[in-house]
Design a protein around this motif. Sequence first.
Motif, PDB file in Angstrom:
ATOM      1  N   TYR A  38      -5.986  -1.788 -27.725  1.00 45.35           N
ATOM      2  CA  TYR A  38      -6.386  -0.644 -26.591  1.00 45.35           C
ATOM      3  C   TYR A  38      -7.834  -0.025 -27.055  1.00 45.35           C
ATOM      4  O   TYR A  38      -8.507   0.319 -26.471  1.00 45.35           O
ATOM      5  CB  TYR A  38      -5.343   0.531 -26.439  1.00 45.35           C
ATOM      6  CG  TYR A  38      -4.252  -0.016 -25.504  1.00 45.35           C
ATOM      7  CD1 TYR A  38      -4.492  -0.269 -24.095  1.00 45.35           C
ATOM      8  CD2 TYR A  38      -2.948  -0.141 -25.866  1.00 45.35           C
ATOM      9  CE1 TYR A  38      -3.329  -0.568 -23.416  1.00 45.35           C
ATOM     10  CE2 TYR A  38      -2.172  -0.644 -25.463  1.00 45.35           C
ATOM     11  CZ  TYR A  38      -1.963  -0.996 -24.047  1.00 45.35           C
ATOM     12  OH  TYR A  38      -1.066  -1.489 -23.385  1.00 45.35           O
ATOM     13  N   LYS A 118      -5.479   4.143 -25.610  1.00 46.50           N
ATOM     14  CA  LYS A 118      -4.178   5.169 -25.096  1.00 46.50           C
ATOM     15  C   LYS A 118      -3.125   5.319 -26.120  1.00 46.50           C
ATOM     16  O   LYS A 118      -2.496   6.141 -25.927  1.00 46.50           O
ATOM     17  CB  LYS A 118      -3.875   4.786 -23.681  1.00 46.50           C
ATOM     18  CG  LYS A 118      -3.057   3.579 -23.766  1.00 46.50           C
ATOM     19  CD  LYS A 118      -2.349   3.246 -22.400  1.00 46.50           C
ATOM     20  CE  LYS A 118      -1.369   2.229 -22.516  1.00 46.50           C
ATOM     21  NZ  LYS A 118      -0.862   2.049 -21.228  1.00 46.50           N
ATOM     22  N   ILE A 121      -0.545   0.080 -31.130  1.00 45.49           N
ATOM     23  CA  ILE A 121       0.704  -0.747 -30.822  1.00 45.49           C
ATOM     24  C   ILE A 121       1.655  -0.816 -31.966  1.00 45.49           C
ATOM     25  O   ILE A 121       2.584  -1.283 -31.769  1.00 45.49           O
ATOM     26  CB  ILE A 121       0.377  -2.023 -30.246  1.00 45.49           C
ATOM     27  CG1 ILE A 121      -0.347  -2.931 -31.307  1.00 45.49           C
ATOM     28  CG2 ILE A 121      -0.406  -1.952 -28.769  1.00 45.49           C
ATOM     29  CD1 ILE A 121      -0.527  -4.216 -31.173  1.00 45.49           C
ATOM     30  N   ASN A 124       3.169   3.224 -31.340  1.00 45.13           N
ATOM     31  CA  ASN A 124       3.398   3.453 -29.753  1.00 45.13           C
ATOM     32  C   ASN A 124       3.524   5.259 -29.538  1.00 45.13           C
ATOM     33  O   ASN A 124       4.467   5.538 -28.567  1.00 45.13           O
ATOM     34  CB  ASN A 124       4.899   2.787 -29.200  1.00 45.13           C
ATOM     35  CG  ASN A 124       4.897   1.523 -29.458  1.00 45.13           C
ATOM     36  OD1 ASN A 124       5.510   0.780 -30.363  1.00 45.13           O
ATOM     37  ND2 ASN A 124       3.642   0.739 -28.750  1.00 45.13           N
ATOM     38  N   ALA A 125       2.866   6.043 -30.204  1.00 44.14           N
ATOM     39  CA  ALA A 125       2.960   7.294 -29.969  1.00 44.14           C
ATOM     40  C   ALA A 125       2.224   7.934 -28.893  1.00 44.14           C
ATOM     41  O   ALA A 125       2.501   8.802 -28.285  1.00 44.14           O
ATOM     42  CB  ALA A 125       2.776   8.146 -31.618  1.00 44.14           C
ATOM     43  N   SER A 126       0.910   7.449 -28.603  1.00 46.19           N
ATOM     44  CA  SER A 126       0.058   7.971 -27.784  1.00 46.19           C
ATOM     45  C   SER A 126      -0.225   9.388 -27.851  1.00 46.19           C
ATOM     46  O   SER A 126       0.173  10.090 -26.869  1.00 46.19           O
ATOM     47  CB  SER A 126       0.238   7.637 -26.429  1.00 46.19           C
ATOM     48  OG  SER A 126       1.649   7.744 -25.853  1.00 46.19           O
ATOM     49  N   SER A 127      -0.443   9.831 -28.951  1.00 41.92           N
ATOM     50  CA  SER A 127      -0.767  11.292 -29.160  1.00 41.92           C
ATOM     51  C   SER A 127      -2.039  11.915 -29.897  1.00 41.92           C
ATOM     52  O   SER A 127      -2.280  13.070 -29.776  1.00 41.92           O
ATOM     53  CB  SER A 127       0.541  11.925 -29.915  1.00 41.92           C
ATOM     54  OG  SER A 127       0.973  11.376 -31.128  1.00 41.92           O
ATOM     55  N   THR A 142      -6.030  10.784 -20.821  1.00 44.97           N
ATOM     56  CA  THR A 142      -5.731   9.701 -21.516  1.00 44.97           C
ATOM     57  C   THR A 142      -5.351   8.684 -20.301  1.00 44.97           C
ATOM     58  O   THR A 142      -5.282   8.974 -19.108  1.00 44.97           O
ATOM     59  CB  THR A 142      -4.114   9.821 -21.783  1.00 44.97           C
ATOM     60  OG1 THR A 142      -3.230  10.639 -21.031  1.00 44.97           O
ATOM     61  CG2 THR A 142      -4.386  10.941 -23.435  1.00 44.97           C
ATOM     62  N   ASN A 179      -7.302   2.797 -21.052  1.00 49.84           N
ATOM     63  CA  ASN A 179      -6.084   1.577 -20.905  1.00 49.84           C
ATOM     64  C   ASN A 179      -6.714   0.538 -20.831  1.00 49.84           C
ATOM     65  O   ASN A 179      -7.818   0.244 -20.592  1.00 49.84           O
ATOM     66  CB  ASN A 179      -5.475   2.232 -19.673  1.00 49.84           C
ATOM     67  CG  ASN A 179      -4.218   1.710 -19.323  1.00 49.84           C
ATOM     68  OD1 ASN A 179      -3.758   1.047 -20.168  1.00 49.84           O
ATOM     69  ND2 ASN A 179      -3.740   1.794 -18.031  1.00 49.84           N
ATOM     70  N   LYS A 180      -5.820  -0.670 -20.643  1.00 54.35           N
ATOM     71  CA  LYS A 180      -6.289  -1.899 -20.157  1.00 54.35           C
ATOM     72  C   LYS A 180      -6.670  -1.811 -18.639  1.00 54.35           C
ATOM     73  O   LYS A 180      -6.404  -1.182 -18.123  1.00 54.35           O
ATOM     74  CB  LYS A 180      -5.086  -2.697 -20.347  1.00 54.35           C
ATOM     75  CG  LYS A 180      -5.431  -4.304 -20.117  1.00 54.35           C
ATOM     76  CD  LYS A 180      -4.129  -4.891 -20.328  1.00 54.35           C
ATOM     77  CE  LYS A 180      -4.177  -6.521 -20.276  1.00 54.35           C
ATOM     78  NZ  LYS A 180      -3.290  -7.463 -21.001  1.00 54.35           N
TER      79      LYS A 180
END
Lengths: 257, 322
Positions: A38, A118, A121, A124-127, A142, A179-180
């Motif tokens: 990402y 975003k 991998i 995987n927390a996205s924070s 985000t 994002n993708k």
Amino acid sequence: MKIFVCIKQVPDTETKIKITPDQNGIDTAGIKWVLNPYDEYAVEEAVKLRDANPGSQVWVLSVGPKARVVESLRTALAMGSDEAIVVNAENLDNYSTAKALAEVIKAEGGAKVIFSGKLAIDDNASSVSQMLAEFLNVPHTTVVSKFAFNGENVVVERDVEGGAKEVVQMMTPAVVAANKGLNMPRYASLPGIMKAKKKVIKEIEFSSLNIPASDIKVKYTNFALPAEKPAVKIIAGDASAQAAELVKLLRDEAKVL
Amino acid sequence: MGKVLVFAEQTNGKLKRSSIELLQAAAKSGNTVAAVVFGSHAGDVTAAAGHNGANEVHVVKDASLDSYNPELFTANIAAIIEKVQPSIILASASSTGKDLFPRVAARLGAGVASDCTELNISGDSVTATKPMYSGKCFAKANFENTNLKIVLMRANQLPVAAADTSKSANVVEQAVVKPDLKTLIKEIVKGTSEKLDLTEANIIVSGGRGLKEAANFKMLNDLADVLGATVGASRAVVDAGWVGHGMQVGQTGKTVAPSLYIAVGISGAIQHLAGMSGSKVIVAINNDPNAPIFQKATYGIVGDAFEIVPKLTEEFKKALHH
């Protein structure tokens, strides 16, 4: 203007995960490390924004063990970033990582736009993007799949559940997590790779940032592989018989209908 | 015992199932349960919140909170937290939850564990288990150096019992906080699909390159309609442009955990298997008996998807609507 991109180095998506004997992490032996997928969209968008705004610069920044993380920074340089900084650190959590990113960006005079992926991998927390935005006291969005800058504000499209999209306008400075679908990341050109090899990557020790140990808020332990699945039950017969048998098994045996 | 604050999400005045899961889990822990609801419909769900375990419901009935704005929501949730003084916050790992709570955590010096699949509350301490590497392994999140612990739970991971209509909650109206905003939500474009998002779906029908072309996804949509399922896809078909990225299951897509996952024409690259391995029952339909997907599948059909899927749609119709 100054554009920052915060990146993370992660195990390649092909990696088969093995757990360490103490179960407090994964066995990193033999892992191929790559730029978080990402984050490639983040780097690409930053380079495009720089090219559309003469006089701008892209600074790529990462927190992690410098010996290996510099490789991902070189990838970002080869894609067209101008400068790179590594904060040498290990075993940080998202909170302390975001704090470190914020401290470095502030010390370097701030940025107009700050990009990141975003999510990473690995955890995987996205924070981290949201925390970074808070520590810098700037807005964030985000899961961004469309980005535009009008000289003052940014307008982005954010993907939300069920295929819905939000169109969001932010005053700059702003944090944008990619994002993708945001763009098609370029492959690094050979001249780009050669140039990146010669660049000096600025090194900062995490300990010099005066971030207290109490800024580590979450620790991960008890790593475990998913439970083994029992062997597959292959359903024989012609298409009609297979379909009928499957529906029967799902209803009577698996009880998921 | 401490206090657990549940960020309850509602759509059109109805509590989301994922929020009911959290309320019931909080109530089971023996802590006092405070729910917080935002928006002009906030008042509509106070009874339901009480029936599902909330002792008190804090409502901020302001239309400005009908759509998500990170800065506005952060200010309002921080104000409620200051009043309620919880030691644990539970919220869904929804697109709102995942965006909002890291920012709240940074503002309040709190820890956050995102996208968790198991929850363990004991007194005012909490641990949670979450998938790492999109489900290639799992790890336990332990909080330290923080009095406020925030856990974002993935949907459909916790049991839901029948609501207890004899229970009710105290309703506390809270005034909206309106900070100067640097973020403006200009427009919300509705999705084309009325189906649940992949991350919330109980049944997923997913397609891969074996479907040969984009038009053949219609076959999967027909099957999904009968099952009330959401349609997913492998990376290969997303990259080919057959379907949007929002449908991608895998390490660079969504990590899913439905009761039933039907993989059609998906060979099962390691990245895809990671994203769907949390599914309870996995059905694989593929003409290659050596496809890796069969190693993760509960039931396997080796054969031609174009023959089997329409038959399957008919059989489900019979079984579900007789």
